[in-house]
Write an enzyme that holds these catalytic residues in place. Structure first.
Site, PDB file in Angstrom:
ATOM      1  N   TYR A   1     -12.827   6.982 -14.178  1.00  0.00           N
ATOM      2  CA  TYR A   1     -13.002   5.819 -13.293  1.00  0.00           C
ATOM      3  C   TYR A   1     -13.702   4.688 -14.047  1.00  0.00           C
ATOM      4  O   TYR A   1     -13.260   3.531 -14.031  1.00  0.00           O
ATOM      5  CB  TYR A   1     -13.809   6.216 -12.049  1.00  0.00           C
TER       6      TYR A   1
ATOM      7  N   ASP B   1       4.002   2.278  -4.410  1.00  0.00           N
ATOM      8  CA  ASP B   1       3.082   2.983  -5.282  1.00  0.00           C
ATOM      9  C   ASP B   1       2.818   2.060  -6.475  1.00  0.00           C
ATOM     10  O   ASP B   1       3.708   1.814  -7.287  1.00  0.00           O
ATOM     11  CB  ASP B   1       3.689   4.308  -5.748  1.00  0.00           C
TER      12      ASP B   1
ATOM     13  N   ASN C   1      -5.799  -4.783  -6.193  1.00  0.00           N
ATOM     14  CA  ASN C   1      -6.977  -4.161  -5.593  1.00  0.00           C
ATOM     15  C   ASN C   1      -6.886  -2.649  -5.416  1.00  0.00           C
ATOM     16  O   ASN C   1      -7.910  -1.975  -5.365  1.00  0.00           O
ATOM     17  CB  ASN C   1      -7.217  -4.846  -4.231  1.00  0.00           C
TER      18      ASN C   1
ATOM     19  N   ASP D   1       0.845  -1.195   0.000  1.00  0.00           N
ATOM     20  CA  ASP D   1       0.000   0.000   0.000  1.00  0.00           C
ATOM     21  C   ASP D   1       0.881   1.247   0.000  1.00  0.00           C
ATOM     22  O   ASP D   1       2.039   1.201   0.419  1.00  0.00           O
ATOM     23  CB  ASP D   1      -0.907  -0.005   1.248  1.00  0.00           C
TER      24      ASP D   1
ATOM     25  N   LYS E   1     -12.133   0.987 -15.089  1.00  0.00           N
ATOM     26  CA  LYS E   1     -12.683  -0.271 -14.564  1.00  0.00           C
ATOM     27  C   LYS E   1     -13.211  -1.184 -15.685  1.00  0.00           C
ATOM     28  O   LYS E   1     -13.089  -2.407 -15.595  1.00  0.00           O
ATOM     29  CB  LYS E   1     -13.770   0.025 -13.521  1.00  0.00           C
TER      30      LYS E   1
HETATM   31  P1  NAD Z   1      -9.803   2.479   0.302  1.00  0.00           P
HETATM   32  O1  NAD Z   1      -9.405   3.875  -0.045  1.00  0.00           O
HETATM   33  O2  NAD Z   1     -10.414   2.224   1.626  1.00  0.00           O
HETATM   34  O3  NAD Z   1      -8.561   1.506   0.107  1.00  0.00           O
HETATM   35  C1  NAD Z   1      -7.721   1.617  -1.016  1.00  0.00           C
HETATM   36  C2  NAD Z   1      -6.270   1.465  -0.589  1.00  0.00           C
HETATM   37  O4  NAD Z   1      -5.459   1.590  -1.764  1.00  0.00           O
HETATM   38  C3  NAD Z   1      -5.810   2.555   0.388  1.00  0.00           C
HETATM   39  O5  NAD Z   1      -5.186   1.974   1.514  1.00  0.00           O
HETATM   40  C4  NAD Z   1      -4.835   3.380  -0.430  1.00  0.00           C
HETATM   41  O6  NAD Z   1      -3.755   3.889   0.351  1.00  0.00           O
HETATM   42  C5  NAD Z   1      -4.341   2.369  -1.446  1.00  0.00           C
HETATM   43  N1  NAD Z   1      -3.799   3.032  -2.638  1.00  0.00           N
HETATM   44  C6  NAD Z   1      -4.340   4.063  -3.338  1.00  0.00           C
HETATM   45  N2  NAD Z   1      -3.517   4.429  -4.325  1.00  0.00           N
HETATM   46  C7  NAD Z   1      -2.430   3.619  -4.242  1.00  0.00           C
HETATM   47  C8  NAD Z   1      -1.226   3.515  -4.974  1.00  0.00           C
HETATM   48  N3  NAD Z   1      -0.954   4.345  -6.000  1.00  0.00           N
HETATM   49  N4  NAD Z   1      -0.327   2.572  -4.619  1.00  0.00           N
HETATM   50  C9  NAD Z   1      -0.581   1.752  -3.580  1.00  0.00           C
HETATM   51  N5  NAD Z   1      -1.690   1.796  -2.845  1.00  0.00           N
HETATM   52  C10 NAD Z   1      -2.606   2.727  -3.174  1.00  0.00           C
HETATM   53  O7  NAD Z   1     -10.800   2.073  -0.877  1.00  0.00           O
HETATM   54  P2  NAD Z   1     -11.552   0.691  -1.264  1.00  0.00           P
HETATM   55  O8  NAD Z   1     -12.959   1.081  -1.528  1.00  0.00           O
HETATM   56  O9  NAD Z   1     -11.263  -0.401  -0.333  1.00  0.00           O
HETATM   57  O10 NAD Z   1     -10.876   0.425  -2.689  1.00  0.00           O
HETATM   58  C11 NAD Z   1     -10.313  -0.799  -3.071  1.00  0.00           C
HETATM   59  C12 NAD Z   1     -10.718  -1.103  -4.510  1.00  0.00           C
HETATM   60  O11 NAD Z   1     -12.124  -1.321  -4.561  1.00  0.00           O
HETATM   61  C13 NAD Z   1     -10.436   0.020  -5.506  1.00  0.00           C
HETATM   62  O12 NAD Z   1      -9.893  -0.532  -6.691  1.00  0.00           O
HETATM   63  C14 NAD Z   1     -11.797   0.603  -5.784  1.00  0.00           C
HETATM   64  O13 NAD Z   1     -11.880   1.214  -7.052  1.00  0.00           O
HETATM   65  C15 NAD Z   1     -12.656  -0.633  -5.680  1.00  0.00           C
HETATM   66  N6  NAD Z   1     -14.082  -0.392  -5.458  1.00  0.00           N
HETATM   67  C16 NAD Z   1     -14.521   0.274  -4.360  1.00  0.00           C
HETATM   68  C17 NAD Z   1     -15.891   0.486  -4.198  1.00  0.00           C
HETATM   69  C18 NAD Z   1     -16.438   1.237  -3.012  1.00  0.00           C
HETATM   70  O14 NAD Z   1     -17.609   1.642  -3.048  1.00  0.00           O
HETATM   71  N7  NAD Z   1     -15.688   1.445  -1.950  1.00  0.00           N
HETATM   72  C19 NAD Z   1     -16.788   0.005  -5.153  1.00  0.00           C
HETATM   73  C20 NAD Z   1     -16.295  -0.698  -6.250  1.00  0.00           C
HETATM   74  C21 NAD Z   1     -14.941  -0.885  -6.388  1.00  0.00           C
END
Ligand code: NAD
Length: 256
Positions: free
Chosen positions: A159, A64, A92, A38, A163
């Site tokens: 976005y 990153d 993820n 992360d 996706k």
């Molecule tokens: P979140 O922000 O809680 O967790 C995402 C994590 O990714 C964070 O810890 C962040 O620090 C890390 N991150 C971001 N950019 C980064 C980078 N460049 N390098 C390394 N780490 C990085 O969000 P989440 O909702 O758990 O997101 C996880 C995945 O789920 C994402 O791909 C998101 O698009 C997808 N998603 C989320 C939702 C929702 O409603 N929350 C819905 C559909 C899909």
């Protein structure tokens, strides 16, 4: 009885928060070694502390994911060096785009979203496939796409495009390598309670108004645990004949 992922090693990007964090927790409970990668170093340290009971089975690293070298070296190579093998990669990590429709979107937003949401998935998947092929025992790839990878009205332009591309990449990899024992699937969560919206300061007015129409069909948002349960299933041998699939987890939102 034997936990479903006993003796396996998984790497999870974006593993310090939300959906990724829940996947790390669930995979550890299921007996796997986990590397959580992360960008957020503080959240990684907190994770290590919170999951201290798993000891050396949990490794964390600041990466990153938009940096190819980091994904290849600090994620895949590191997991293999630390645990002796890698069996599962969960690409993820992802970010949102303020629901920007195309007329309001700048090049830098587009580029950032493609780097973090799409290029990262390509880097992780390519490196994993090369490793799996060399090892000759197959392997599992799970990509976190989104309902925005299947429907037009749940995010901004960048976005949504990122996706949809993750879904296409997932299906192509599954198609190309199905005969090697590699399985590549995507999870498509609906609205989930995580930290992803925390940085969203000024959502587009048009984007918000349009998205609100799309949100009308949602009964509630999901929990990270409801999403990670699907990831565990896809990672396990129970899903041995599931390949190139998108698994929607949205409480029926997309059926609306
Ligand atoms: P979140 O922000 O809680 O967790 C995402 C994590 O990714 C964070 O810890 C962040 O620090 C890390 N991150 C971001 N950019 C980064 C980078 N460049 N390098 C390394 N780490 C990085 O969000 P989440 O909702 O758990 O997101 C996880 C995945 O789920 C994402 O791909 C998101 O698009 C997808 N998603 C989320 C939702 C929702 O409603 N929350 C819905 C559909 C899909």
């Amino acid at each position: 009885h034997n936990p479903v992922l006993a003796g396996q090693t998984a790497v999870i990007t974006g593993g310090a928060s939300g959906i990724g964090k829940s996947i790390v927790q669930r995979f550890l409970e299921a007996g796997a070694n986990c590397l959580a990668a992360d960008l957020n170093e503080e959240a990684l340290a907190a994770l290590k502390q919170e999951l201290a009971e798993y000891g050396e089975r949990l490794d964390v690293v600041k990466v990153d994911v938009s940096d190819r070298g980091a994904v290849e070296g600090m994620v895949v190579d590191r997991a293999v060096q630390t645990f002796g093998q890698m069996d599962i990669i969960v690409n993820n990590a992802g970010i949102m785009d303020n629901l920007l429709p195309i007329a309001e979107m700048d090049d830098d937003v587009w580029e950032r979203l493609m780097k973090v949401n799409l290029n990262s998935v390509m880097y992780g998947t390519r490196k994993a496939v090369r490793y799996f092929l060399e090892r000759g025992q197959g392997g599992v790839i799970i990509n976190t796409a989104s309902l925005s990878g299947l429907c037009a009205g749940r995010g901004g332009c960048a976005y949504t495009a990122s996706k949809f591309a993750v879904v296409g990449l997932t299906k192509n990899v599954a198609f190309m390598y199905a005969d090697t024992g590699i399985r590549c699937n995507a999870i498509c969560p609906g609205n989930t309670q995580t930290n992803i919206g925390v940085g969203m300061r000024q959502p587009s007015e048009r984007g918000m108004a349009k998205a609100t129409t799309g949100y009308a069909g949602a009964t509630r948002s999901g929990t990270p645990e409801e999403i990670s349960a699907a990831a565990l299933f896809l990672a396990s041998d129970q899903a041995g004949f599931i390949n190139g699939e998108t698994l929607t987890i949205d409480g029926g939102w997309s059926a609306y």
